[in-house]
Write a protein that holds these residues in place. Structure first.
Motif, PDB file in Angstrom:
ATOM      1  N   GLU A  14       0.818  -1.204   0.000  1.00 33.34           N
ATOM      2  CA  GLU A  14       0.000   0.000   0.000  1.00 33.34           C
ATOM      3  C   GLU A  14       0.849   1.249   0.000  1.00 33.34           C
ATOM      4  O   GLU A  14       0.467   2.286  -0.514  1.00 33.34           O
ATOM      5  CB  GLU A  14      -0.865   0.030   1.269  1.00 33.34           C
ATOM      6  CG  GLU A  14      -2.131  -0.769   1.187  1.00 33.34           C
ATOM      7  CD  GLU A  14      -3.129  -0.159   0.215  1.00 33.34           C
ATOM      8  OE1 GLU A  14      -3.537   0.999   0.423  1.00 33.34           O
ATOM      9  OE2 GLU A  14      -3.487  -0.839  -0.757  1.00 33.34           O
ATOM     10  N   TRP A  15       2.011   1.120   0.639  1.00 27.83           N
ATOM     11  CA  TRP A  15       2.818   2.325   0.893  1.00 27.83           C
ATOM     12  C   TRP A  15       4.213   1.853   1.251  1.00 27.83           C
ATOM     13  O   TRP A  15       4.379   0.884   1.991  1.00 27.83           O
ATOM     14  CB  TRP A  15       2.168   3.056   2.064  1.00 27.83           C
ATOM     15  CG  TRP A  15       2.811   4.292   2.564  1.00 27.83           C
ATOM     16  CD1 TRP A  15       2.749   5.533   2.003  1.00 27.83           C
ATOM     17  CD2 TRP A  15       3.564   4.442   3.782  1.00 27.83           C
ATOM     18  NE1 TRP A  15       3.421   6.425   2.802  1.00 27.83           N
ATOM     19  CE2 TRP A  15       3.919   5.793   3.886  1.00 27.83           C
ATOM     20  CE3 TRP A  15       3.959   3.562   4.783  1.00 27.83           C
ATOM     21  CZ2 TRP A  15       4.665   6.290   4.957  1.00 27.83           C
ATOM     22  CZ3 TRP A  15       4.689   4.042   5.844  1.00 27.83           C
ATOM     23  CH2 TRP A  15       5.037   5.400   5.921  1.00 27.83           C
ATOM     24  N   PHE A  41       2.297  -3.341   9.153  1.00 24.49           N
ATOM     25  CA  PHE A  41       3.406  -2.393   8.990  1.00 24.49           C
ATOM     26  C   PHE A  41       4.728  -3.108   9.229  1.00 24.49           C
ATOM     27  O   PHE A  41       4.863  -3.880  10.181  1.00 24.49           O
ATOM     28  CB  PHE A  41       3.270  -1.214   9.960  1.00 24.49           C
ATOM     29  CG  PHE A  41       2.252  -0.220   9.506  1.00 24.49           C
ATOM     30  CD1 PHE A  41       2.617   0.850   8.696  1.00 24.49           C
ATOM     31  CD2 PHE A  41       0.926  -0.371   9.840  1.00 24.49           C
ATOM     32  CE1 PHE A  41       1.670   1.751   8.238  1.00 24.49           C
ATOM     33  CE2 PHE A  41      -0.032   0.526   9.395  1.00 24.49           C
ATOM     34  CZ  PHE A  41       0.341   1.592   8.591  1.00 24.49           C
ATOM     35  N   ALA A  73       3.728  -0.382   4.399  1.00 20.20           N
ATOM     36  CA  ALA A  73       2.421  -0.892   4.822  1.00 20.20           C
ATOM     37  C   ALA A  73       1.910  -1.852   3.757  1.00 20.20           C
ATOM     38  O   ALA A  73       2.054  -1.593   2.558  1.00 20.20           O
ATOM     39  CB  ALA A  73       1.438   0.259   5.000  1.00 20.20           C
TER      40      ALA A  73
END
Lengths: 128, 178
Positions: free
Chosen positions: B95-96, B121, B103
């Motif tokens: 996601e990130w 995370f 993430a």
């Protein structure tokens, strides 16, 4: 640019989701680590949520300049020296460092970061 | 027993997503006591499977050269029971990602049925933070062995669509570490 209240509400939502705290615990003066029990890994979660909520990009060290706090030029005997304080002021114009400057022990910086500092940080990023 | 909670990858798209499967067997120790007379795969181990799949995907974004650890399970929801004989399919999506962590959104399905959803995370431990542990948690050859066991280099594709090559990554043992 959103108002300070609008920024605060989104920051509050990010902190509630990231830290599992209640809405009413997230006050402007609450400290992230001291009052809201944020741990270091939580800052990744918080940054992730702030980036999404405000469509901004937050680089490593931008919110919390750990590179200064681990640099021997700026830290002696666990305390940030004058040059380090100047550097912190430059890098963290969004944070109220008054309390930290009175007792500049490295660990205190994270402990003293408040919700208000986070709101100011987002406003600073949005204005950039 | 080794701490392997995925059997193999069926997709591994660098920097994007991956799919891995795990067959649940009655011969696994944890199924004997959880629960007595009604074996269920513990959801903590389903989470571990999702975390391992996501962790290897994230680790690739750092070229498998630095340690990536699961730092936080921000969300984990479970909807059904996983029984012996089931096959779990883990889907993970980055996601990130940032210099110090990432993430990942993850799901676990049994067949078409959604069993779990999670937001994970990961923290990247680079040269500065690695020293905090005193010694490395695992060696490059152990990572290479694991990647090989779960078929990463058999199905893995780089961002440009070309196959991943083991030789593209620093997984050779340094002489000093032997």
């Amino acid at each position: 640019m959103p108002s300070e209240e609008e920024i605060f509400e989104k920051v509050r939502e990010a902190l509630v989701d990231a830290l599992g705290v209640d809405d009413d615990e997230v006050t402007a003066t609450a400290t992230l680590q001291g009052d809201l029990d944020a741990e270091s890994i939580d800052f990744l979660d918080i940054v992730f949520r702030l980036e999404k909520a405000f469509d901004i990009k937050i680089e490593r060290g931008e919110l919390f300049p750990e590179d200064i706090l681990t640099n021997a030029d700026y830290v002696q005997d666990g305390k940030v020296n004058e040059a380090g304080i100047v550097k912190l002021r430059e890098r963290m114009p969004f944070a109220d460092l008054t309390k930290f400057e009175a007792e500049p022990v490295v660990q205190n910086l994270g402990q003293q970061l408040t919700v208000k500092d986070m709101v100011n940080f987002v406003a600073y990023k949005l204005a950039a | 027993m080794r701490w392997f909670w995925i059997d193999r990858f069926t997709e591994f798209a660098c920097g994007s997503h991956a799919v891995a499967v795990k067959g649940v067997s009655l011969s696994e120790d944890h199924m004997h006591d959880h629960m007595l007379g009604y074996p269920i795969m513990p959801n903590s181990l389903v989470t571990e499977g999702m975390a391992q799949a996501g962790g290897l995907l994230v680790s690739e974004t750092y070229s498998f050269s630095e340690l990536v650890v699961l730092g936080k399970i921000a969300k984990a929801e479970f909807f059904t029971c996983v029984r012996n004989g089931d096959q779990l399919t883990y889907r993970v999506k980055i996601e990130w990602v940032r210099g110090d962590g990432a993430a990942v959104k993850a799901t676990a399905h049994v067949g078409d049925k959604l069993h779990a959803e999670a937001l994970l995370f990961y923290a990247r431990l680079d040269e500065e933070t690695d020293g905090l542990f005193g010694t490395r948690l695992f060696r490059p050859r152990d990572l290479r062995h694991w990647l090989s066991l779960v078929g990463v280099f058999e199905v893995g594709l780089k961002a440009d669509g070309t196959p991943m090559q083991e030789s593209d990554y620093p997984l050779e043992e340094c002489a000093a570490e032997v």
